[in-house]
Design an enzyme around this catalytic site. Structure first.
Site, mmCIF file in Angstrom:
data_model
loop_
_atom_site.group_PDB
_atom_site.id
_atom_site.type_symbol
_atom_site.label_atom_id
_atom_site.label_comp_id
_atom_site.label_asym_id
_atom_site.label_seq_id
_atom_site.Cartn_x
_atom_site.Cartn_y
_atom_site.Cartn_z
ATOM 1 N N GLY A 24 2.199 -4.679 -13.028
ATOM 2 C CA GLY A 24 3.420 -4.272 -12.350
ATOM 3 C C GLY A 24 4.636 -4.857 -13.032
ATOM 4 N N GLY A 74 12.638 -6.312 -11.654
ATOM 5 C CA GLY A 74 13.876 -6.219 -12.382
ATOM 6 C C GLY A 74 13.964 -7.147 -13.562
ATOM 7 N N MET A 75 13.178 -8.227 -13.540
ATOM 8 C CA MET A 75 13.274 -9.237 -14.580
ATOM 9 C C MET A 75 12.081 -9.256 -15.519
ATOM 10 S SD MET A 75 14.674 -12.517 -12.419
ATOM 11 C CE MET A 75 14.251 -13.590 -13.778
ATOM 12 N N VAL A 78 4.352 -8.044 -15.242
ATOM 13 C CA VAL A 78 3.271 -8.914 -14.772
ATOM 14 C C VAL A 78 1.942 -8.376 -15.300
ATOM 15 C CG1 VAL A 78 2.088 -9.899 -12.778
ATOM 16 C CG2 VAL A 78 4.561 -9.523 -12.696
ATOM 17 N N ASP A 134 15.212 -14.816 -2.219
ATOM 18 C CA ASP A 134 14.744 -13.440 -2.384
ATOM 19 C C ASP A 134 13.493 -13.201 -1.550
ATOM 20 O OD1 ASP A 134 14.789 -10.856 -3.323
ATOM 21 O OD2 ASP A 134 13.748 -11.307 -5.181
#
Length: 789
Positions: free
Chosen positions: A49, A52-53, A56, A167
């Protein structure tokens, strides 16, 4: 207002990432990292997956052959903003310092040779919380409470360590099953977490808009832990209703609503939500941080109170596994927090336990720590017996006959010899150890000694004096002659009493060597060593009859060996004596050397530890009657011991001495009147004695405390038939009906009431109970069908 969360993309990639040199990009691997090995250690295996950063991946840690998760910062972000790289690595530092069962473990962070920046985490198998909400809505209140409390526990731990998440959202919460099948929560992605400071300001890395606090959306506002409290409130709202409090197609509209409007009432979306729950959620979502709950634990506790779930009771019965005795003063930790100590009976009791899974840890000096995951059920008292294993340690006595001699154990200073030249060391790790003795006027001596678990080892080292000058030798001649004369007198006394060293191990004679005397010293010859005092004729006196004393060795229970001694100016006499003690007998018991254990422990007829060990040893030898006798002796020394009463009751029950079993179980109920297990065992004893009235009464009490106690239902059913014959079925039917009024979803009273109807020849009524069991999906339905046929 409709919830459009499902229509929005789960991950947002602001701009295409720059291709990695030599990497192949595809739909299955948008980052192009599969097949690579980062830092020569992490082999990338599968894409999982992206956010935004970062991407994985599942990877293999080649160094320890473990599956891990690797989060790789997107290359375009690395090139565009070096500050992002620093913040990404700060994620690793922040999260690696957090050790909590509800926070993902971070084990490494690094940069590859080409600048690829990555983070290594625990690989989790589970579902994101947003997926759980979407698939299982509406969630039962108890399940919501269990999940939410774990999230709050993890957040509280982070806050206590100066970390705010910023977050928090269901997409960053993973729900897994532990080894017992219970749900466990893991909080992920502290990617924008920062050390909590008073000057922390809102930045472009604010949390996802649905879960962001009003202060995160207000320029210039300070951010602290209460921002996470707001995010917790949004998640609690969503867990209960399946929707977020504020939703719109426009981000600006969502921000405006958050800053100016109250969220829709929960009961408008889920009618059965109680008013107290509405109040808890409303306070958590307060726009002013000062009006919110100030601590994550405070939020979860308030929610538990609001849903009014029945609590349970947890009892820890802590015993020494070697002696079976109660362990007093053991520390009890619940979910990592100190919750108290065991009392004089080895018990710790806590009422008002919320129905959920707990991590219980027991610690006690001299014992190995124990931990277990247990579940407390509402309205029940759960008793857990924890057997504490002694640490693998023993005691060591060192005797050298030289006061003030310094002792080093395994190259570490351990103390100095007392005025009698002895040093006692307790709680020494079992195994072989290097011992070194030193003194300014004596040659250093070294030896190896082995300490057994629970044993008391004795090490005797006769230190040799350092070399002396030639002019000191005339003084030594006189002292040596005196020593020899004294030795002669000792030998004469021993012969007169027919004492023969070497034949009778109860006397140990150690003699230091007599230095050779030379009339004229030679410049080419090193001076011979000379003693500053008389030679040692007997070992220093052993400790007296204190608890740490060392009994005199006997031919049957002692052994003498000579470890290797480093060369000195004169030979050093070393002997090691291992003396069996009660602990030694218990060690033999643990190693299943039952007869050896009996032979040792029988020497201590008044010690409860020895008697308990003897009982276990006799059971190992299938001598149950002897075990009973030993436990009865312990009961005389420890009246009211619940552990001994329980063991005696069980033994009498197994031996068919039902009247004795009744006596001991009734005594035990004085201490634990609501323990369902004891009531059930007493029921069995009464039933075997033919006392069906008391059997029904005690098993009925067990069922009240434990409604799913199937074994108790079986005996009650048999007892009613035995009690009143045909009329017993009518009485049994009434009893089961009463149990059903307490919980109509319990299949056991339905099944046994159906059996009563079968015996009463009421087939139609019995078949109605078959349908009830089918509705509940109980496997008992087939058994009832077979009984009807």
């Amino acid at each position: 207002m409709p919830n459009r969360m499902e229509d929005k993309p789960k991950f947002v990639d602001p701009q295409p990432a720059k291709p990695t040199t030599g990497a192949r990009r595809s739909q299955d691997d948008p980052g192009g990292f599969m097949g690579r090995t980062l830092a020569g250690r992490y082999a990338i295996e599968e894409f999982h997956g992206m956010g935004g950063m970062a991407y994985v991946y599942r990877a293999k840690d080649l160094r320890i052959a473990r599956t891990v998760a690797v989060k790789i910062l997107k290359p375009d972000l690395v090139y565009a903003d070096r500050r992002m790289v620093e913040e990404f690595l700060n994620e690793a530092k922040a999260t690696a310092n957090l050790s909590h069962r509800n926070i993902i473990e971070v084990s490494d962070a690094d940069r590859d040779e080409d600048g690829t920046t990555f983070l290594v985490m625990q690989f989790l198998k589970g579902k994101p919380l947003d997926e759980v909400i979407a698939n299982d809505h509406p969630l039962p209140l108890e399940r919501v409470a269990n999940l939410f409390e774990q999230i709050c526990d993890g957040v509280r731990h982070a806050h206590a360590n100066g970390i705010i998440h910023r977050d928090l959202k269901p997409g960053n919460i993973m729900v897994m099953a532990d080894g017992h099948g219970d749900e466990v929560v893991k909080i992920l992605d502290f990617g924008i977490a920062k050390a909590m400071t008073a000057t922390a300001k809102v930045s472009r890395e604010i949390g996802t808009i649905y879960y962001a606090s009003p202060e995160q959306l207000t320029k210039g506002s300070g951010i602290d832990a209460r921002s996470d409290i707001y995010s917790l409130g949004v998640m609690l709202y969503q867990l209960l209703t399946g929707a977020v409090p504020f939703d719109d197609d426009s981000v600006e509209h969502i921000i405006y609503q958050k800053l100016n409007f109250a969220p829709p009432l929960l009961r408008h979306l889920r009618a059965e939500i109680p008013a107290p729950v509405e109040e808890v959620v409303g306070r958590t979502l307060a726009k002013d941080p000062a009006n919110r709950y100030q601590d994550a634990t405070e939020v979860s506790r308030a929610f538990w109170r609001a849903i009014s779930l029945e609590t349970g009771v947890l009892v820890i019965d802590c015993v020494d596994a070697a002696t079976r005795g109660s362990l007093t003063g053991a520390s009890v930790l619940v979910n990592g927090k100190h919750a108290g100590q065991t009392d004089a009976r080895g018990h710790w009791r806590q009422s008002g336990m919320l129905p959920r899974q707990y991590l219980i840890e027991i610690e006690s000096p001299g014992f190995q720590n124990r931990r277990a995951s247990i579940r407390v059920e509402p309205g029940e008292e759960l008793t857990i017996t924890v057997e504490m294993q002694p640490e693998p340690k023993g005691d060591l006595i060192v005797a050298c006959g030289v006061a003030g001699a310094q002792l080093e154990l395994d190259e570490r200073k351990a103390g100095a010899a007392d005025e009698n030249g002895r040093l006692f060391l307790e709680a020494v790790n079992a195994g072989k150890h290097q011992v070194r003795l030193s003194h300014p006027r004596y040659q250093p001596a070294e030896a190896e000694v082995e300490v057994g678990i629970g044993d008391q080892a004795f090490l005797d080292i006769a230190l040799a004096p350092k070399s002396i000058s030639w002019w000191q030798k005339p003084l030594i001649v006189g002292s040596t002659a005196a020593a020899l004369a004294l030795a002669g007198l000792l030998v004469w006394w021993m012969n007169s009493r027919q004492i023969h060293p070497g034949k009778d191990d109860s006397l140990v004679l150690l003699t230091s060597p007599t230095p050779e005397i030379t009339a004229t010293p030679s410049p080419d010859t090193s001076p011979s060593p000379a003693a500053e005092t008389s030679p040692t004729l007997l070992p220093a006196a052993l400790p007296s009859s204190s608890p740490k004393s060392l009994p005199s060795p006997s031919p049957k229970s002692s052994s003498i060996s000579s470890p290797t001694v480093a060369p000195t100016a004169a030979p050093t006499v070393v002997s090691t004596i291992v003396v069996p003690t009660i602990d030694g007998g218990l060690i033999a018991l643990r190693n299943k050397r039952y007869q050896e254990s009996v032979n040792i422990l029988r020497q201590f007829p008044k010690d409860p530890r020895a008697l308990k060990g003897l009982a276990d040893a006799y059971l190992g030898l299938n001598q149950s009657q002897n075990a009973v006798l030993m436990l009865e002796e312990v009961l005389k020394l420890e009246p009211g011991s619940t552990d001994i009463l329980s063991r005696l009751g069980d033994l009498y029950l197994s031996l068919g001495s039902y009247d004795k079993a009744v006596e001991r179980y009734r005594q035990l109920l004085n201490w634990q009147p609501d323990n369902p297990s004891i009531n059930y065992k007493l029921c069995r004893a009464y039933f075997n004695l033919g006392d069906s009235d008391n059997a029904v009464h005690k098993c009925g009490h067990a069922i009240v405390k434990k409604p799913d106690y199937e074994e108790a239902y079986k005996i009650i059913d048999q007892a009613y038939q035995k009690l009143k014959g045909v009329n017993g079925n009518e009485a049994a039917k009434d009893f089961y009906m009463k149990q059903r009024t307490k919980n109509d979803n319990n299949p056991l009273p339905i099944y046994y009431q159906g059996l009563a109807y079968v015996r009463m020849k009421k087939k139609g009524d019995a078949e109605k109970h078959v349908k009830l069991l089918e509705k509940l999906g109980s496997p008992l339905v087939e058994q009832l069908k077979a009984a009807i046929k």
